[in-house]
Design a protein around this motif. Sequence first.
Motif, PDB file in Angstrom:
ATOM      1  N   GLU A 174      53.164   8.049  32.074  1.00  0.00           N
ATOM      2  CA  GLU A 174      54.483   7.804  32.663  1.00  0.00           C
ATOM      3  C   GLU A 174      54.551   8.368  34.076  1.00  0.00           C
ATOM      4  O   GLU A 174      55.104   7.740  34.987  1.00  0.00           O
ATOM      5  CB  GLU A 174      55.573   8.430  31.783  1.00  0.00           C
ATOM      6  N   GLN A 175      53.986   9.556  34.289  1.00  0.00           N
ATOM      7  CA  GLN A 175      53.995  10.155  35.616  1.00  0.00           C
ATOM      8  C   GLN A 175      53.127   9.363  36.591  1.00  0.00           C
ATOM      9  O   GLN A 175      53.472   9.200  37.765  1.00  0.00           O
ATOM     10  CB  GLN A 175      53.521  11.615  35.546  1.00  0.00           C
ATOM     11  N   ARG A 176      51.993   8.846  36.116  1.00  0.00           N
ATOM     12  CA  ARG A 176      51.130   8.008  36.966  1.00  0.00           C
ATOM     13  C   ARG A 176      51.868   6.753  37.410  1.00  0.00           C
ATOM     14  O   ARG A 176      51.677   6.272  38.534  1.00  0.00           O
ATOM     15  CB  ARG A 176      49.859   7.613  36.189  1.00  0.00           C
ATOM     16  N   ALA A 177      52.705   6.227  36.529  1.00  0.00           N
ATOM     17  CA  ALA A 177      53.478   5.025  36.882  1.00  0.00           C
ATOM     18  C   ALA A 177      54.617   5.344  37.834  1.00  0.00           C
ATOM     19  O   ALA A 177      55.051   4.496  38.617  1.00  0.00           O
ATOM     20  CB  ALA A 177      54.025   4.374  35.611  1.00  0.00           C
ATOM     21  N   ARG A 178      55.080   6.603  37.799  1.00  0.00           N
ATOM     22  CA  ARG A 178      56.252   6.990  38.600  1.00  0.00           C
ATOM     23  C   ARG A 178      55.867   7.425  40.015  1.00  0.00           C
ATOM     24  O   ARG A 178      56.627   7.217  40.964  1.00  0.00           O
ATOM     25  CB  ARG A 178      56.976   8.133  37.887  1.00  0.00           C
ATOM     26  N   LYS A 179      54.709   8.070  40.165  1.00  0.00           N
ATOM     27  CA  LYS A 179      54.328   8.617  41.465  1.00  0.00           C
ATOM     28  C   LYS A 179      52.909   8.215  41.806  1.00  0.00           C
ATOM     29  O   LYS A 179      51.963   8.613  41.127  1.00  0.00           O
ATOM     30  CB  LYS A 179      54.456  10.149  41.424  1.00  0.00           C
ATOM     31  N   LEU A 180      52.724   7.452  42.881  1.00  0.00           N
ATOM     32  CA  LEU A 180      51.409   6.954  43.244  1.00  0.00           C
ATOM     33  C   LEU A 180      50.568   8.016  43.952  1.00  0.00           C
ATOM     34  O   LEU A 180      49.345   8.060  43.801  1.00  0.00           O
ATOM     35  CB  LEU A 180      51.550   5.727  44.156  1.00  0.00           C
ATOM     36  N   PHE A 181      51.200   8.876  44.765  1.00  0.00           N
ATOM     37  CA  PHE A 181      50.449   9.817  45.578  1.00  0.00           C
ATOM     38  C   PHE A 181      50.948  11.240  45.362  1.00  0.00           C
ATOM     39  O   PHE A 181      52.072  11.460  44.997  1.00  0.00           O
ATOM     40  CB  PHE A 181      50.565   9.456  47.060  1.00  0.00           C
TER      41      PHE A 181
END
Length: 360
Positions: free
Chosen positions: A353-360
């Motif tokens: 979920e965090q990978r989907a929310r924040k790219l960098f």
Amino acid sequence: MSSIYGKLFSVSTWGESHGEAVGAVIDGCPAGLPLSEEDIQQAMDRRRPGQNTLVTPRKEADKVHILSGVFEGKTTGTPICLAVWNENQHSKDYTEMMNWYRPGHADLTYDLKYGFRDYRGGGRASARETLARVAAGAVASKILKLACGTEILSWVESVGTVTSNVDASKVTLEAVEASPVRCPDPEASEKMAKAVAEAKFAKDSIGAVLALDIRKPPVAVGEPVFDKAQAVLGGALLSISAVKGFEIGEGFHAAELHGSENNDVIRFEDGKYRTLTNHAGGILGGITNGETIHCRIAFKPTATIAQEQETAGRDHQNGTLAARGRHDPCVALRAPVIVESMAAIALVNLFLEQRARKLF
């Protein structure tokens, strides 16, 4: 019946203790993950019954089969179906339970909810359902290990009133697995084994507390309001059969402290933030800070015991029941890998979920 857990890494478990098979379907596993039956079997072997005289004598190989979702040794991104065939059911041992409700067991509540139940071994209420979680958890653990270097380790901290004394940061899987009760403290392990053996001889059972360390967890996962990391972990771990309590960090002990004692001093060293202590258990404001996530999980005594107990039946009559069947005198002894698995499944969902929310 809700048998599906997770949003992005979704796990659906299926099967009954005395049915043909038990298994899981994983939907949302990223493609390209190296995965084999051997990867999963290592975890299954730690959970399987019949390992020593302190656990249930039910003999099951618990050999896992990957039926879909893997091609040429890698996940395809499509649903992964994992199955384990039941081979050693003794359904005749449960004929008395066709009518009588076991005290402390889900027999009564299942009947109240559905008006019908599989009395052979408890059906879906059987702890055998957890082998599906272990199979799925092995996949989740591999994702976290490859992506973050995460290591998840659980062990028996206490059995009854016997408590171990170990430095959690130094506990190893080898030390845990070397103990028949999965306690890395040799002196306490011997006393725990004696307590379990005494409970078994008395046709009784005994409870236990497990410790859980999640080392090098993914940083900044978890939500600040409802889906706090500790709430997600707590929900996952409390869904395990026989779990009655969950603590993170100092847990209930924090209520006895002052802020000056409980707050963890923050330092920026070697290019990252660290804390000098870890009273918070690796989570602040519902979000992981990168420190080890430390939890404690309480397991009640196994409900099914051979002692005669007063109870009631489906026919509304009162009577007594001395349960038959093959049961663990201390269900927590085979639970460390189950705890690790549910923690991995919960954490990999937060990570994705965090990978989907924040790219960098």
